[in-house]
Design a protein around this motif. Structure first.
Motif, short mmCIF file in Angstrom:
data_model
loop_
_atom_site.label_atom_id
_atom_site.label_comp_id
_atom_site.label_asym_id
_atom_site.label_seq_id
_atom_site.Cartn_x
_atom_site.Cartn_y
_atom_site.Cartn_z
N ALA A 121 51.14 46.51 35.25
CA ALA A 121 49.99 45.81 34.68
C ALA A 121 49.37 44.86 35.69
CB ALA A 121 50.41 45.06 33.43
N ARG A 122 50.20 44.22 36.51
CA ARG A 122 49.67 43.28 37.50
C ARG A 122 48.91 44.02 38.60
NH1 ARG A 122 53.10 39.09 41.24
NH2 ARG A 122 51.30 38.01 42.15
N LYS B 207 41.44 45.88 39.36
CA LYS B 207 40.25 45.56 38.55
C LYS B 207 39.48 44.41 39.17
CE LYS B 207 39.25 46.76 34.73
NZ LYS B 207 38.24 47.75 34.24
N GLU B 208 40.20 43.43 39.73
CA GLU B 208 39.54 42.30 40.38
C GLU B 208 38.74 42.74 41.60
OE1 GLU B 208 42.55 39.44 41.20
OE2 GLU B 208 42.85 38.91 39.09
N GLU C 209 54.75 35.02 40.71
CA GLU C 209 53.37 34.61 40.48
C GLU C 209 53.17 33.10 40.61
OE1 GLU C 209 51.00 36.73 37.47
OE2 GLU C 209 52.89 37.62 36.79
N VAL D 265 46.25 49.93 28.11
CA VAL D 265 44.95 49.43 27.65
C VAL D 265 44.19 50.51 26.87
CG1 VAL D 265 42.70 48.53 28.39
CG2 VAL D 265 44.79 47.81 29.58
N ARG E 55 45.56 44.82 37.16
CA ARG E 55 44.66 43.66 37.17
C ARG E 55 44.14 43.39 38.58
NH1 ARG E 55 48.81 41.51 33.88
NH2 ARG E 55 49.51 40.13 35.58
#
Length: 204
Positions: free
Chosen positions: A2-3, A9-10, A117, A20, A6
């Motif tokens: 998932a990270r 996507k960024e 993170e 999703v 993301r």
């Protein structure tokens, strides 16, 4: 996973991710995601390789991988290693068959130092890996688009952006990262110089 989703996507890549998008009839959603995508990221662990090779035919990981291999072939795949000490020599079955070629790109996300993170250095290492993966995806998409027979999971979908837009955004993010690293290096050098001066003064 998932990270990583993301992170891409960024960078403004249009990605399909089962956590999703998996709504309604699961098999139909998986097929649609693969059919509408240009490339397919295979997140590789020992468990995943065993599922695809020896797992029950009802397992969704196995179905998804085999469907992608049948529809698009191994050329569309990019391996993402998620488990430490699990290189190509340890793979077997369809995953090895589709990704064994030395020309097939593989990105290693298995290092535990990438995943904190709350640690700035770890975040920078992870970001560098995302940039590496992003660059490979852009090159892979450009290559696949040149194939006359190519019909266009994590999946990178067609029509998300022009390659010029993607590469321009990529260059800007690289420049921003370089500026952050330069500032950090200058700060560290200044702190070291101050510490050395203080130590010298103490000795005198």
């Amino acid at each position: 996973v998932a990270r990583i989703f993301r992170g891409l996507k960024e960078l403004r890549l249009n990605c399909w991710f089962d956590e999703v998008e998996m709504k309604g009839i699961i098999q139909e959603r998986m097929c649609e995601g693969i059919d509408k995508s240009t490339t397919f990221l295979v997140h590789i662990t020992k468990n995943y390789v065993e599922k695809v090779y020896k797992g029950n035919m009802q397992d969704n990981c196995k179905k998804e991988f085999l469907y992608c291999d049948q529809r698009k072939g191994g050329d569309c795949m990019i391996g993402v290693i998620m488990e430490p000490n699990f290189s190509k020599k340890d793979w077997e079955g369809p995953v090895l068959m589709s990704l064994a070629d030395v020309s097939q790109p593989v990105v290693d996300f298995s290092d535990s130092s990438l995943w904190d993170e709350h640690n700035k250095e770890s975040q920078d290492l992870f970001y560098a890996k995302i940039i590496e993966l992003h660059n490979i995806i852009v090159e892979k998409v450009a290559f696949l688009k040149k194939r006359p027979s190519h019909s266009s999971v994590f999946h990178i979908q067609k029509g998300s952006e022009t390659e010029v837009d993607v590469l321009s955004h990529f260059a800007r993010l690289e420049a921003e990262k370089a500026a952050r690293l330069k500032a950090a290096a200058e700060k560290a050098a200044a702190e070291k110089a101050a510490a050395d001066a203080k130590a010298k003064a103490y000795e005198e």
